[in-house]
Design an enzyme around this catalytic site. Structure first.
Site, mmCIF file in Angstrom:
data_model
loop_
_atom_site.group_PDB
_atom_site.id
_atom_site.type_symbol
_atom_site.label_atom_id
_atom_site.label_comp_id
_atom_site.label_asym_id
_atom_site.label_seq_id
_atom_site.Cartn_x
_atom_site.Cartn_y
_atom_site.Cartn_z
ATOM 1 N N THR A 149 0.850 -1.191 0.000
ATOM 2 C CA THR A 149 0.000 0.000 0.000
ATOM 3 C C THR A 149 0.883 1.237 0.000
ATOM 4 O O THR A 149 2.083 1.167 0.225
ATOM 5 C CB THR A 149 -0.905 0.053 1.246
ATOM 6 O OG1 THR A 149 -0.084 0.287 2.401
ATOM 7 C CG2 THR A 149 -1.699 -1.229 1.412
ATOM 8 N N CYS A 150 0.265 2.353 -0.247
ATOM 9 C CA CYS A 150 0.981 3.629 -0.227
ATOM 10 C C CYS A 150 0.636 4.407 1.022
ATOM 11 O O CYS A 150 0.357 5.607 0.968
ATOM 12 C CB CYS A 150 0.674 4.435 -1.486
ATOM 13 S SG CYS A 150 -1.069 4.689 -1.794
#
Lengths: 117, 182
Positions: free
Chosen positions: A31-32
């Site tokens: 994920t970011c």
């Protein structure tokens, strides 16, 4: 997870990825963000769900500095293996925030249907 | 044209430091980021919307040493011809550049200076001309201009604010090569 939450969707996506992966294959969950509810909590939920059918491998990137995944947060305890996941903080590598978990699907049987060859 | 000397300064010389405890507590509670992660950093109030987290030993880089006499100018506005990514990479993309106007001296020929080919290379929306005065003195920098500007008596120049330098400090006296307005 609250119904309709982002983490709920992430769990579903990761679950499907594990289902579709062939035994011996690997799944990268990334994920970011460094929000634990989207990262460690998701990975922990799948580890509990899949039992011995998957395992976490050390997530490492050459030349990239990171921090280990959390094993506890806001009173929740996560599986100790989550320390092998990788949190990337913006100031360490001049990037945005990221999280990486590396799963390996073990040959001991799939979660649901077998992935096609 | 106002400016400041070319100094390496710390961020603390430019921005007020804020107490990091509030933010560290937030980071740890919300994201599980331990306070020790920022042991080598200070927190600065950049503006009303932003807090900068900067290494305490950071020193801002010195500006490039100018190598030619001239007036820095660079069209950043999105009008034809538009600056391209290579132009921005070569000269910077100032967000709020000041505007200068320099009057050319008739006896000063235009010259192409080293580096102009790279700055105005393929894909560049600008002619690869670096306009410079012929004085053997240092200058705040060089820029690009279109062919149309070459014949104008007045150039419009834009330069990053951070690179604004006082010409008389560089050339040792009042600038007699150009009249500048802001």
């Amino acid at each position: 997870m609250p119904p309709g939450s982002l983490a709920g969707a992430q769990i579903a996506i990761l679950r499907k990825a594990i289902q579709r992966c062939r035994p011996g294959g690997r799944i990268v969950y990334s994920t970011c963000t460094y929000a634990p509810e989207e990262n460690e909590a998701v990975v922990d939920a799948l580890l509990r769900e899949t039992g011995s059918r998957v395992r976490l491998l050390p997530a490492r990137l050459a030349g990239i500095r990171g921090a280990p995944g959390l094993t506890e947060w806001q009173g929740q305890s996560f599986a100790p293996e989550l320390a092998s996941t990788l949190r990337l903080y913006p100031h360490l590598n001049d990037t945005g925030g990221f999280y990486i978990a590396l799963f390996e699907k073990l040959p001991a049987g799939p979660l649901g249907a077998e992935a096609p060859q | 044209m106002s400016g400041r000397a070319d100094l390496r300064v710390g961020v603390a010389d430019l921005l007020p430091i804020v107490d990091a405890r509030l933010y560290l507590g937030l980071f740890e509670e919300r994201f599980g980021i331990p306070a020790a992660t920022f042991a080598e950093y200070s927190f600065f109030k950049a503006n009303a919307q932003a807090i900068w987290i900067v290494r305490r030993d950071l020193r801002l880089p010195a500006r490039p040493v100018p190598y030619a006499v001239g007036m820095p100018f660079y069209y950043y506005r999105m009008i034809h011809p538009r600056p391209t990514t290579p132009d921005g990479a070569a000269l910077g993309t100032p967000r709020h550049p000041p505007r200068h106007r320099a009057r050319r001296r008739a006896d000063r020929p235009l010259r192409r200076l080293p580096g102009s080919a790279a700055a105005g290379g393929p894909g560049s929306g600008l002619q690869p001309r670096l306009l410079a005065d012929a004085l053997p003195r240092p200058a705040p920098g060089v820029g690009l201009a279109t062919t149309d500007d070459a014949d104008r008596p007045i150039f419009r120049a834009m330069t990053p604010k951070f690179w604004r330098l006082r010409l008389d400090q560089l050339i040792g006296g009042p600038d007699d090569t150009a009249e500048m307005e802001e």
